[in-house]
Design an enzyme around this catalytic site. Structure first.
Site, PDB file in Angstrom:
ATOM      1  N   GLY A 123      48.048  37.046  38.747  1.00 44.68           N
ATOM      2  CA  GLY A 123      49.404  37.564  38.670  1.00 44.68           C
ATOM      3  C   GLY A 123      49.359  39.068  38.507  1.00 44.68           C
ATOM      4  O   GLY A 123      48.481  39.730  39.060  1.00 44.68           O
ATOM      5  N   CYS A 124      50.303  39.638  37.773  1.00 45.61           N
ATOM      6  CA  CYS A 124      50.300  41.081  37.521  1.00 45.61           C
ATOM      7  C   CYS A 124      48.951  41.490  36.948  1.00 45.61           C
ATOM      8  O   CYS A 124      48.476  40.916  35.968  1.00 45.61           O
ATOM      9  CB  CYS A 124      51.424  41.450  36.552  1.00 45.61           C
ATOM     10  SG  CYS A 124      51.425  43.194  36.076  1.00 45.61           S
ATOM     11  N   PHE A 125      48.327  42.504  37.572  1.00 43.07           N
ATOM     12  CA  PHE A 125      46.933  42.803  37.211  1.00 43.07           C
ATOM     13  C   PHE A 125      46.763  43.568  35.902  1.00 43.07           C
ATOM     14  O   PHE A 125      45.649  43.692  35.390  1.00 43.07           O
ATOM     15  CB  PHE A 125      46.196  43.524  38.344  1.00 43.07           C
ATOM     16  CG  PHE A 125      46.938  44.642  39.044  1.00 43.07           C
ATOM     17  CD1 PHE A 125      47.844  45.455  38.397  1.00 43.07           C
ATOM     18  CD2 PHE A 125      46.698  44.875  40.405  1.00 43.07           C
ATOM     19  CE1 PHE A 125      48.500  46.493  39.064  1.00 43.07           C
ATOM     20  CE2 PHE A 125      47.351  45.901  41.085  1.00 43.07           C
ATOM     21  CZ  PHE A 125      48.256  46.714  40.404  1.00 43.07           C
ATOM     22  N   TRP A 126      47.824  44.080  35.307  1.00 41.29           N
ATOM     23  CA  TRP A 126      47.673  44.885  34.090  1.00 41.29           C
ATOM     24  C   TRP A 126      47.087  44.076  32.928  1.00 41.29           C
ATOM     25  O   TRP A 126      46.133  44.496  32.288  1.00 41.29           O
ATOM     26  CB  TRP A 126      49.024  45.442  33.661  1.00 41.29           C
ATOM     27  CG  TRP A 126      49.617  46.456  34.586  1.00 41.29           C
ATOM     28  CD1 TRP A 126      48.979  47.172  35.551  1.00 41.29           C
ATOM     29  CD2 TRP A 126      50.991  46.858  34.625  1.00 41.29           C
ATOM     30  NE1 TRP A 126      49.871  48.009  36.192  1.00 41.29           N
ATOM     31  CE2 TRP A 126      51.100  47.834  35.645  1.00 41.29           C
ATOM     32  CE3 TRP A 126      52.123  46.497  33.904  1.00 41.29           C
ATOM     33  CZ2 TRP A 126      52.323  48.444  35.944  1.00 41.29           C
ATOM     34  CZ3 TRP A 126      53.337  47.101  34.204  1.00 41.29           C
ATOM     35  CH2 TRP A 126      53.431  48.070  35.207  1.00 41.29           C
TER      36      TRP A 126
END
Length: 271
Positions: free
Chosen positions: A116-119
């Site tokens: 998902g969101c890589f952060w």
């Protein structure tokens, strides 16, 4: 800087993340009301907010409290004299290399995951002992050198991904995969979705760099499909990885969250 050279009085980030002033805020005592027993609260008390965020009380009076969600060591740095002893070579093989002896020549190896969101995923791997480097970027797509905006449009075929450089003497590939699966949780059964992030650019996957990694990933995923539910996590050969823009790299560390090895604080995906 060359091997043997020394820098005196160097300032080294302690790894707790930069101090983010936006994570410090004031709350009026009128808004607090009877939601908590104020007699138990003093400066230094840690409170858990309704959204799960933990905040320290840094100041309080009859009218307002000041709360701070930064790590207590955020912005800390070491002052030290630093001598460069040697420079080690990084991985030679960044893409898929199949099998054979060539995959065992590098001291450091590469793994790629889409969560998902890589952060948030990047910060989780930064905290993992044995991981020596991370990048976030875009992989498994068709367009060369895509931008963040292009990937977000869902038209390039890429997914947001984390590239992990690790020392296999200190952490196993199996442990890296398990961390990915732990972060996904029940989302392993969802197509093109992780949490509230939806779209092909947020599809989850394990992208292996050699046959051995592929076998490990497929074996670990077997347990998730044993109940008859279909696992949607991709397991594919790693394709070209394009680095994301600089402002995405180590985004949560720069936003005030700890990347210390073994850190256990909750990861807040919003910074």
């Amino acid at each position: 800087m060359n091997p043997g050279e020394t820098i005196e009085g160097a300032t080294i980030d302690a790894g707790y993340g930069g101090y983010n002033p936006e994570l410090a805020f004031e709350v009026s005592t009128a808004d607090i009301g009877e939601s908590i027993d104020t007699s138990l609260v003093k400066v230094g008390t840690v409170l858990r907010m309704g959204n799960g965020m933990e905040c320290r009380v840094t100041d309080m009076n009859d009218e307002k409290w000041t709360l701070d969600a930064n790590h207590v060591m955020a912005g800390a740095a070491y002052d030290a004299d630093v001598k460069l002893e040697k420079v080690e070579e990084g991985p030679k093989n960044w893409g898929f290399v199949g099998g054979g002896e060539e995959v065992k020549k590098d001291k450091y190896e590469v793994a790629t995951f889409a969560l998902g969101c890589f952060w948030g995923g990047e910060l989780a791997y930064q905290r993992m002992p044995g991981v020596v480097g991370t990048h976030v970027g875009y992989t498994q797509g068709q367009k060369e050198n895509p931008t963040y905006e292009e990937v977000c449009s869902g038209t390039t075929g890429h997914t947001e991904a984390i590239r992990v450089i690790y020392d296999p003497n200190d952490v196993s590939y199996s442990a890296l995969v398990q961390l990915a699966l732990d972060r996904l949780g029940g989302d392993v059964y969802k197509l093109n979705q992780v949490g509230n992030d939806r779209g092909t650019q947020y599809r989850h996957g394990i992208y292996y760099h050699n046959d051995e990694q592929g076998k490990v990933a497929k074996e670990l995923l077997k347990g998730y499909g044993s109940g008859g539910r279909e696992v949607m996590t991709e397991v594919e050969e790693a394709k070209i990885f394009y680095m994301a823009e600089d402002y995405h790299q180590q985004y949560l560390l720069k936003g005030g969250q700890s990347a210390k090895k073994g850190a256990s604080e909750s990861i807040r995906c919003y910074g």
